[in-house]
Motif scaffolding. Structure first.
Motif, PDB file in Angstrom:
ATOM      1  N   ARG A  14       0.838  -1.190   0.000  1.00 21.70           N
ATOM      2  CA  ARG A  14       0.000   0.000   0.000  1.00 21.70           C
ATOM      3  C   ARG A  14       0.882   1.252   0.000  1.00 21.70           C
ATOM      4  O   ARG A  14       1.952   1.269   0.625  1.00 21.70           O
ATOM      5  N   GLY A  15       0.444   2.289  -0.695  1.00 16.49           N
ATOM      6  CA  GLY A  15       1.184   3.535  -0.673  1.00 16.49           C
ATOM      7  C   GLY A  15       0.756   4.464  -1.795  1.00 16.49           C
ATOM      8  O   GLY A  15      -0.308   4.282  -2.405  1.00 16.49           O
ATOM      9  N   ILE A  16       1.571   5.470  -2.061  1.00 19.02           N
ATOM     10  CA  ILE A  16       1.323   6.443  -3.124  1.00 19.02           C
ATOM     11  C   ILE A  16       2.111   5.998  -4.352  1.00 19.02           C
ATOM     12  O   ILE A  16       3.339   5.896  -4.314  1.00 19.02           O
ATOM     13  N   PHE A  17       1.383   5.748  -5.435  1.00 16.55           N
ATOM     14  CA  PHE A  17       1.995   5.230  -6.657  1.00 16.55           C
ATOM     15  C   PHE A  17       2.522   6.381  -7.503  1.00 16.55           C
ATOM     16  O   PHE A  17       1.773   7.287  -7.884  1.00 16.55           O
ATOM     17  N   GLU A  18       3.829   6.336  -7.810  1.00 17.80           N
ATOM     18  CA  GLU A  18       4.467   7.319  -8.681  1.00 17.80           C
ATOM     19  C   GLU A  18       4.978   6.599  -9.931  1.00 17.80           C
ATOM     20  O   GLU A  18       6.025   5.942  -9.888  1.00 17.80           O
ATOM     21  N   PRO A  19       4.276   6.687 -11.057  1.00 18.96           N
ATOM     22  CA  PRO A  19       4.774   6.026 -12.262  1.00 18.96           C
ATOM     23  C   PRO A  19       5.940   6.800 -12.869  1.00 18.96           C
ATOM     24  O   PRO A  19       5.972   8.031 -12.834  1.00 18.96           O
ATOM     25  N   CYS A  20       6.894   6.059 -13.426  1.00 16.33           N
ATOM     26  CA  CYS A  20       8.020   6.669 -14.146  1.00 16.33           C
ATOM     27  C   CYS A  20       7.917   6.452 -15.643  1.00 16.33           C
ATOM     28  O   CYS A  20       8.763   6.948 -16.396  1.00 16.33           O
ATOM     29  N   VAL A  21       6.918   5.688 -16.069  1.00 15.74           N
ATOM     30  CA  VAL A  21       6.644   5.496 -17.490  1.00 15.74           C
ATOM     31  C   VAL A  21       5.157   5.748 -17.699  1.00 15.74           C
ATOM     32  O   VAL A  21       4.368   5.695 -16.749  1.00 15.74           O
ATOM     33  N   GLY A  22       4.762   6.022 -18.943  1.00 11.93           N
ATOM     34  CA  GLY A  22       3.364   6.329 -19.224  1.00 11.93           C
ATOM     35  C   GLY A  22       2.828   5.494 -20.360  1.00 11.93           C
ATOM     36  O   GLY A  22       3.570   4.764 -21.041  1.00 11.93           O
ATOM     37  N   ILE A  23       1.529   5.593 -20.576  1.00 15.18           N
ATOM     38  CA  ILE A  23       0.907   4.834 -21.653  1.00 15.18           C
ATOM     39  C   ILE A  23       1.509   5.249 -22.992  1.00 15.18           C
ATOM     40  O   ILE A  23       1.796   6.417 -23.227  1.00 15.18           O
ATOM     41  N   GLY A  24       1.726   4.257 -23.844  1.00 12.72           N
ATOM     42  CA  GLY A  24       2.347   4.505 -25.137  1.00 12.72           C
ATOM     43  C   GLY A  24       3.855   4.384 -25.129  1.00 12.72           C
ATOM     44  O   GLY A  24       4.485   4.418 -26.194  1.00 12.72           O
ATOM     45  N   ASP A  25       4.468   4.217 -23.935  1.00  7.86           N
ATOM     46  CA  ASP A  25       5.922   4.075 -23.855  1.00  7.86           C
ATOM     47  C   ASP A  25       6.348   2.640 -24.171  1.00  7.86           C
ATOM     48  O   ASP A  25       5.642   1.678 -23.833  1.00  7.86           O
ATOM     49  N   SER A  26       7.505   2.509 -24.787  1.00  7.01           N
ATOM     50  CA  SER A  26       8.147   1.207 -24.950  1.00  7.01           C
ATOM     51  C   SER A  26       9.148   1.048 -23.812  1.00  7.01           C
ATOM     52  O   SER A  26       9.969   1.945 -23.566  1.00  7.01           O
ATOM     53  N   VAL A  27       9.079  -0.070 -23.101  1.00  4.55           N
ATOM     54  CA  VAL A  27       9.898  -0.281 -21.906  1.00  4.55           C
ATOM     55  C   VAL A  27      10.678  -1.579 -22.058  1.00  4.55           C
ATOM     56  O   VAL A  27      10.367  -2.418 -22.915  1.00  4.55           O
ATOM     57  N   HIS A  28      11.674  -1.765 -21.205  1.00  4.71           N
ATOM     58  CA  HIS A  28      12.519  -2.944 -21.316  1.00  4.71           C
ATOM     59  C   HIS A  28      12.636  -3.654 -19.970  1.00  4.71           C
ATOM     60  O   HIS A  28      12.446  -3.045 -18.898  1.00  4.71           O
ATOM     61  N   ALA A  29      12.929  -4.929 -20.027  1.00  7.13           N
ATOM     62  CA  ALA A  29      13.088  -5.738 -18.824  1.00  7.13           C
ATOM     63  C   ALA A  29      14.179  -5.152 -17.937  1.00  7.13           C
ATOM     64  O   ALA A  29      15.238  -4.740 -18.411  1.00  7.13           O
TER      65      ALA A  29
END
Length: 342
Positions: free
Chosen positions: A274-289
């Motif tokens: 539980r906590g405050i979620f801070e995303p570092c990526v957004g929708i439409g981003d390509s991400v890597h393992a």
């Protein structure tokens, strides 16, 4: 394919004659008895536009009540299309789970039912189960195509996508892919049906009845995406023209569709605390393992460490959690995998 439908006769009725030519606006009547309304019903809006023989398209929004782009797009379609425009029949349900729509909630306030997790429903079940049962036993047998318009609701932001379930048979999947490309959302997503609602969704019920089904995700966050609504408006018209129901309607050509796949349950990333979620990526981003995709900050005090979220696989971010406060088990991201050829 053999239809798999629940036993029992529906208790929902309508005064509309779905075999009559012309445009009819009316309601499905869902029986719901309360202390102050012994013989009460819940009215679920329905429009039927019919003109002679031809295919039938079942168009649905408000499966979840807090998803608005599809509701607007179907309302526009129901008002604008004239019977003379149609060859066949269009059945429009812009607020299928009307109690949830009226409350602005994902779930029905009558029974906390999540309609898109209760198919094929029950004839004498809860109100939400009764709606699902009516769709499966009355509307799907009339239909040659289903389009179910969604967005991320209050809990998710969604990159505009059109989704299909893998038909299993190559020809069925090819037909769905063709329809998905004509719909023209920026991303086309193919699922084996094991993630999300699995066998309990409208698309799964349609597949079990042998009816092609498209699902769209058009925005989210409990807001209106004008871009998502425009995708739905154009996509509906293109598909209805393609299958011969709106032969004369003017449409824009479909844009290129990026074909992707949902890799089952592994496509979803969940919160561990539980906590405050801070995303570092957004929708439409390509991400890597191995990439850090965000943090969950504790709310109990600075003596608790911040939780970093690292991705186990690479992919395309299709959706991201919208509310900042999160609990263990909340979906934070959904990743799609690229399909090189289809």
């Amino acid at each position: 394919m053999v239809a798999v439908t629940p036993a029992g006769e529906t208790r929902i009725w309508t005064t509309l004659d779905l075999e009559k030519d012309g445009k009819q606006h009316g309601f499905l009547r869902l029986p719901f008895s309360t202390d102050l309304s012994a013989y009460g019903t819940i009215p679920i809006p329905i429009t039927c536009i019919r003109n002679g023989e031809g295919p039938t398209a079942l168009l649905v929004a408000g499966n979840h009540g807090d998803e608005y782009e599809g509701q607007i797009a179907l309302g526009k379609l129901a008002r604008q299309i004239k019977p003379a425009d149609v060859r066949g029949r269009i059945i429009i349900l812009p607020a299928l789970n009307y109690p949830a729509v009226a409350a602005g909630r994902r779930l029905s306030p009558l029974d906390e039912g999540n309609l898109n997790r209760l198919f094929p429903g029950k004839a004498n079940g809860t109100p939400t189960e009764m709606i699902a049962h009516y769709v499966v036993t009355v509307l799907l047998p009339l239909s040659d195509l289903v389009i179910d318009l969604h967005s991320g609701g209050r809990s998710l932001s969604y990159y505009p996508c059109c989704l299909i379930r893998d038909g299993g048979i190559e020809a069925e999947t090819a037909k769905l892919v063709e329809l998905m490309k004509i719909f023209g959302a920026p991303v086309g997503s193919i699922s084996d049906g094991s993630g999300g609602g699995a066998s309990t969704t409208l698309s799964a019920a349609a597949q079990s009845c042998g009816v092609p089904a498209l699902t769209a995700e058009l925005g989210g966050g409990g807001d209106i995406s004008r871009a998502g609504e425009a995708i739905a408006t154009q996509g509906l018209r293109r598909v209805l023209r393609h299958i011969g129901i709106l032969p004369g309607v003017e449409t824009e050509p479909p844009p290129p569709v990026r074909m992707m796949r949902v890799e089952g349950k592994d496509a979803f990333i969940y919160a561990a605390c539980r906590g405050i979620f801070e995303p570092c990526v957004g929708i439409g981003d390509s991400v890597h393992a191995g990439q850090c995709a965000g943090f969950i900050h504790p709310i109990e005090g600075a003596h608790r460490p911040t939780e970093a979220i690292y991705l186990a696989k690479s992919g395309f971010v299709a959706c991201c959690r919208f509310p900042a406060i999160t609990d263990p088990g909340d979906c934070l991201f959904k990743l799609l995998s690229e399909i090189e050829r289809l």
